[in-house]
Write an enzyme that holds these catalytic residues in place. Structure first.
Site, PDB file in Angstrom:
ATOM      1  N   LYS A 184       0.957  -1.214  -0.068  1.00 31.98           N
ATOM      2  CA  LYS A 184       0.071   0.039   0.069  1.00 31.98           C
ATOM      3  C   LYS A 184       0.874   1.296   0.051  1.00 31.98           C
ATOM      4  O   LYS A 184       0.579   2.120  -1.094  1.00 31.98           O
ATOM      5  CB  LYS A 184      -0.876  -0.115   1.336  1.00 31.98           C
ATOM      6  CG  LYS A 184      -1.490   1.293   1.316  1.00 31.98           C
ATOM      7  CD  LYS A 184      -2.290   1.322   3.020  1.00 31.98           C
ATOM      8  CE  LYS A 184      -1.580   0.981   4.333  1.00 31.98           C
ATOM      9  NZ  LYS A 184      -0.690   2.342   4.378  1.00 31.98           N
ATOM     10  N   THR A 185       2.114   1.324   0.912  1.00 24.91           N
ATOM     11  CA  THR A 185       2.697   2.439   1.051  1.00 24.91           C
ATOM     12  C   THR A 185       3.525   2.652  -0.384  1.00 24.91           C
ATOM     13  O   THR A 185       3.620   3.899  -0.656  1.00 24.91           O
ATOM     14  CB  THR A 185       3.568   2.317   2.115  1.00 24.91           C
ATOM     15  OG1 THR A 185       2.845   2.056   3.307  1.00 24.91           O
ATOM     16  CG2 THR A 185       4.512   3.613   2.421  1.00 24.91           C
TER      17      THR A 185
ATOM     18  N   ASP B 203      -4.289   8.267   2.969  1.00 22.82           N
ATOM     19  CA  ASP B 203      -4.013   6.848   3.219  1.00 22.82           C
ATOM     20  C   ASP B 203      -4.703   6.451   4.425  1.00 22.82           C
ATOM     21  O   ASP B 203      -5.478   7.072   5.443  1.00 22.82           O
ATOM     22  CB  ASP B 203      -2.559   6.972   3.901  1.00 22.82           C
ATOM     23  CG  ASP B 203      -1.810   5.712   4.031  1.00 22.82           C
ATOM     24  OD1 ASP B 203      -2.459   4.667   3.527  1.00 22.82           O
ATOM     25  OD2 ASP B 203      -0.674   5.741   4.938  1.00 22.82           O
ATOM     26  N   GLU B 204      -4.844   5.229   4.567  1.00 28.28           N
ATOM     27  CA  GLU B 204      -5.586   4.493   5.759  1.00 28.28           C
ATOM     28  C   GLU B 204      -7.079   5.097   5.738  1.00 28.28           C
ATOM     29  O   GLU B 204      -7.498   5.361   6.951  1.00 28.28           O
ATOM     30  CB  GLU B 204      -5.058   4.674   7.215  1.00 28.28           C
ATOM     31  CG  GLU B 204      -3.410   4.233   7.331  1.00 28.28           C
ATOM     32  CD  GLU B 204      -3.310   2.569   7.384  1.00 28.28           C
ATOM     33  OE1 GLU B 204      -4.381   2.135   7.088  1.00 28.28           O
ATOM     34  OE2 GLU B 204      -2.196   2.147   7.410  1.00 28.28           O
TER      35      GLU B 204
ATOM     36  N   GLN C 118      -9.004  -4.066   8.105  1.00 33.47           N
ATOM     37  CA  GLN C 118      -8.210  -3.321   9.161  1.00 33.47           C
ATOM     38  C   GLN C 118      -8.532  -2.046   9.801  1.00 33.47           C
ATOM     39  O   GLN C 118      -8.053  -1.225  10.436  1.00 33.47           O
ATOM     40  CB  GLN C 118      -6.753  -2.978   8.454  1.00 33.47           C
ATOM     41  CG  GLN C 118      -5.898  -4.316   7.933  1.00 33.47           C
ATOM     42  CD  GLN C 118      -4.794  -3.952   7.602  1.00 33.47           C
ATOM     43  OE1 GLN C 118      -3.783  -3.674   8.524  1.00 33.47           O
ATOM     44  NE2 GLN C 118      -4.290  -3.994   6.286  1.00 33.47           N
TER      45      GLN C 118
ATOM     46  N   ARG D 192       0.686  -9.167  11.131  1.00 33.30           N
ATOM     47  CA  ARG D 192       2.052  -8.114  11.353  1.00 33.30           C
ATOM     48  C   ARG D 192       3.290  -9.227  11.158  1.00 33.30           C
ATOM     49  O   ARG D 192       4.338  -8.654  11.042  1.00 33.30           O
ATOM     50  CB  ARG D 192       2.116  -7.718  12.656  1.00 33.30           C
ATOM     51  CG  ARG D 192       1.159  -6.440  13.122  1.00 33.30           C
ATOM     52  CD  ARG D 192       0.930  -5.526  11.983  1.00 33.30           C
ATOM     53  NE  ARG D 192      -0.183  -5.798  11.332  1.00 33.30           N
ATOM     54  CZ  ARG D 192      -0.248  -5.225   9.841  1.00 33.30           C
ATOM     55  NH1 ARG D 192       0.529  -4.363   9.566  1.00 33.30           N
ATOM     56  NH2 ARG D 192      -1.262  -5.611   9.246  1.00 33.30           N
TER      57      ARG D 192
END
Length: 751
Positions: free
Chosen positions: A33-34, A218-219, A249, A610
């Site tokens: 994503k980043t 973002d997010e 998430q 994670r």
């Protein structure tokens, strides 16, 4: 040009190149994503979009800084001109420029959660509302929730359904009046006020719509209504809004996050292009399969099927523990086992849990095992009392009307100004309809205040005025150092000479260093008001908006402990998720709604994803909660994950677990010595020697002696006090600061 696109997979490339119009990128866990967000901004810049026309919004400064550095590597220094940062920091910049129509000056103060809590408490007390019946924390939470939903004090009063709502409405109105009188905004105002500004002033809205022709978020699954509305206002002219997120998430509903923002985005933007990033680059096939099986139980989610080309990897290990103490021992054993067999560093391990209280048993076991660790989310540096005291003075120099800061330090250091005197000052200010700072100039008119107290308050105001004028003549670092020196804070802590006061002395020195570093980093820049160099306002704003994750660097060679909520966005080779029990994960008291259950499931999904190489899940048969033993059922989530790819491990007895850790530490001694020779961080515990029959008195401990502690390493004795079994040493350790130790148990040795 655009050669960097070859670094992306086909779907990522498509998402990056869809430059115009509304775009939603559904990015599964570990799907890059980043990278996509970073490359999309770089692509826009390479296509000729001026950097100042791009607004990129994140949820942490850490994420923003990392992305900006990546963009600089792709396209060069023009990335420095991007408007990229958290929602709060970016809209604070807008408000610094445009807040005057809202009745604020550009030097407004930003109140953190503690400041807000204090104002709520005072407001409730002024209204004679019982703080026992209506706790300030509850009122503060409801006010924050109302702001996130864009509900004003007046609307809240109209919507009140019961006595609690009615009391909250009264405090909400008084709280907001205090903020406005103090020229202060809380965190929620940094999102609410821009909306108010844009709705009141169409010309200002159009100015920023033309300024930010491309908005990226973002997010997006973590946005609340205010964040959704402000980005919608900015992008409604050019429609170039790109949102990136993963509904699986979405775990911050308690902060006001609304999962409907991402679920319904395509409905709100009819011509939206949607891209699904489904290839996971982080986890093994086994870990990903277990997490994917779990999240499939959620009904409200966007369709996606995650897959990976990573190896199958080891089975997920499920450990059934006797109790929470045993759970800590099992984690210690596993860390030692994994680190020795796989040559992993301690920073490769993370222990995640649902509530902060769970860290205690893990910490105890880590200490006994001699394993260094860091807790993300403890007391942050800028929340320490001595730091907040100095910052309160600095805030007053920037904004003398800041009532919360004034009340904090009017009698610090002590000036003989007691609570009764302060209350008379507040009452006088209320009757005169003036700020507390202006009331100080008229203190001689206030009856029933002793002359010596009037003198103290007059001197306090003179000090603020003096340094307010010196701001124009001194650098920020010189100003702060001079103020602290005149206040005598450092001298006071040093003369007190306790371990606590020496630690506070160090912290204030560290604050002064941080101010100097800030000044040096921003030399030659200008603030939002056009003033050259590092300004007091810009420093205070940066400090106010720092978060736990922003302060976590992840570079120290220690095990990381944090809540599941804090772990989002991070990754570790080995992850432990502790406490998979009904009532804890999922978290509930009596019962749980379907919506809340889905969020708890998403929370575990975040924790599981994670892990890169190895995942441990643990639960206990007995756990102490709220001081009482409970016998929890294992979490329903373990049943949903199933048995495929899961390996159950027999719980070791606590004694055997400690012995295993001891053996591991014995074997790691040579590795530790080698790491220290290369200035690396390593296991800091020496061999677990039996000191039971040794006398501490055999070692001469006195001020100035260099000593070695089996956990804290080397340090210098500052002072020794007491006699016999109560004899104590204050030691300044090289890596862990000042500690106060009872010599009978400290096991100190000459360094």
């Amino acid at each position: 040009m655009m050669s960097f696109l070859k670094d992306l997979n086909p779907v990522q490339q498509e998402a990056v190149k869809a430059a115009n119009g509304p775009v939603m990128i559904i990015a599964g866990a570990g799907s890059g994503k980043t990278r996509v967000l970073t490359y999309r901004i770089a692509y826009l810049l390479e296509c000729g979009v001026p950097p100042y026309q791009i607004l990129a919004l994140t949820f942490t400064n850490k994420a923003a800084n990392e992305m900006k550095e990546r963009i600089k590597k792709l396209v060069g220094e023009k990335a420095n001109e991007l408007w990229m940062g958290t929602f709060h920091s970016m809209f604070a910049r807008v408000l610094r420029r445009e807040c005057e129509p809202l009745g604020y000056t550009r030097s407004f103060t930003i109140y953190d959660s503690d400041d807000s809590h204090s104002v709520v408490k005072k407001s409730a007390a002024d209204l004679n509302i019982s703080l026992q019946q209506f706790p300030p924390s509850m009122i503060q939470s409801r006010i924050s929730g109302a702001k996130n939903q864009l509900i004003s004090p007046q609307q809240y009063e109209k919507l009140a359904r019961d006595l609690v709502d009615e009391k909250v409405a009264k405090v909400y109105a008084a709280y907001q009046r205090t903020l406005e009188r103090s020229n202060a905004m809380d965190f929620d105002d940094l999102l609410v006020k821009p909306i108010e500004l844009f709705q009141r002033n169409p010309a200002v809205l159009e100015k920023y719509q033309n300024r930010f022709k491309f908005t990226l978020v973002d997010e997006f699954q973590d946005t609340n209504r205010a964040q959704y509305e402000v980005t919608k206002l900015l992008s409604q002219k050019h429609k170039n809004i790109c949102v990136v997120g993963d509904d699986a998430q979405s775990i911050y509903s308690f902060r006001g996050a609304d999962i409907r923002n991402i679920l319904d985005f395509a409905k709100d933007y009819k011509d939206c292009q949607t891209f699904r990033l489904e290839q996971n680059y982080r986890s093994t096939k086994t870990i990903l399969a277990a997490a994917d099986k779990l999240i499939k139980y959620n009904a409200n989610q966007l369709e996606k099927d995650l897959w990976t080309e990573n190896p199958k990897g080891e089975a997920v290990t499920l450990v059934e523990c006797t109790d929470d103490k045993d759970e800590g021992y099992q984690i210690v054993h596993a860390i030692q086992e994994e680190s020795l067999h796989k040559k992993l560093d301690l920073k490769d391990f993370a222990v995640l849990y649902r509530t902060n209280a769970q860290s205690r048993s893990v910490e105890d076991a880590l200490r006994r095992g001699g394993i260094p660790y860091v807790i993300v989310g403890g007391i942050r540096f800028y929340e320490r009392k001595e730091i907040k005291d100095v910052l309160a003075y600095l805030r007053l120099l920037a904004n003398p009307n800041d009532e919360e800061s004034l009340l904090r330090v009017i009698n610090y250091p002590a000036r003989g100004v007691g609570e009764t005197t302060i209350e008379r000052l507040r009452e006088f200010a209320r009757l005169q309809h003036i700020s507390l700072y202006n009331a100080l100039a008229l203190v001689n008119q206030i009856k029933d205040i002793a002359d010596r107290m009037k003198k103290g308050m007059t001197e306090f105001r003179a000090l603020i005025e003096k340094y307010g004028k010196l701001r124009a003549q001194m650098s920020l670092s010189e100003l702060a150092r001079s103020l602290v020196d005149e206040l005598g804070i450092l001298r006071m802590y040093k003369e007190e000479a306790t371990s606590e006061s020496l630690a506070r002395w160090e912290n204030v020195q560290e604050l002064l260093s941080a101010i100097s570093e800030f000044s040096n980093d921003r030399e030659g820049q200008s603030d939002e008001a056009g003033r050259a160099g590092a300004t007091l306002e810009s420093f205070l704003e940066e400090v106010a908006l720092v978060s736990d994750i922003d302060q976590w660097e992840g570079t120290r060679n220690v095990v990381t402990l944090m809540t599941l909520h804090a772990s989002k966005g991070l990754e570790f080779p080995v992850v432990f998720v502790a406490g998979l029990e009904e009532g804890l994960l999922p978290f509930y008291s009596a019962e749980i709604s379907g919506t809340d259950l889905e969020e708890e499931r998403r929370l575990l999904y975040v924790g599981m994803t994670r892990a890169q190489q190895k995942l441990y899940l643990s639960h206990t048969k007995l756990r102490y909660r709220y001081g009482e033993p409970s016998f929890p059922m294992q979490s329903r989530f373990l049943t949903e994950i199933g048995t495929n790819g899961i390996k159950r491990r027999e719980s070791l007895s606590p004694r055997r677990a400690v012995d295993t850790a001891t053996i591991g530490l014995e074997r790691s001694k040579r590795t530790r010595a080698k790491q220290r020779q290369t200035n690396g961080d390593g296991y800091f515990a020496d061999d677990l020697h039996d000191y039971e029959n040794e006398s501490q008195e055999a070692v001469v401990i006195k001020a100035g002696t260099r000593v070695q502690h089996e956990i804290f390493g080397e340090g210098k004795v500052v002072q020794v006090t007491g006699k016999g079994d109560a004899r104590k040493a204050t030691v300044h350790f090289d890596d862990y600061g000042v500690k106060n130790l009872i010599l009978k148990f400290a096991k100190l040795k000459p360094a």
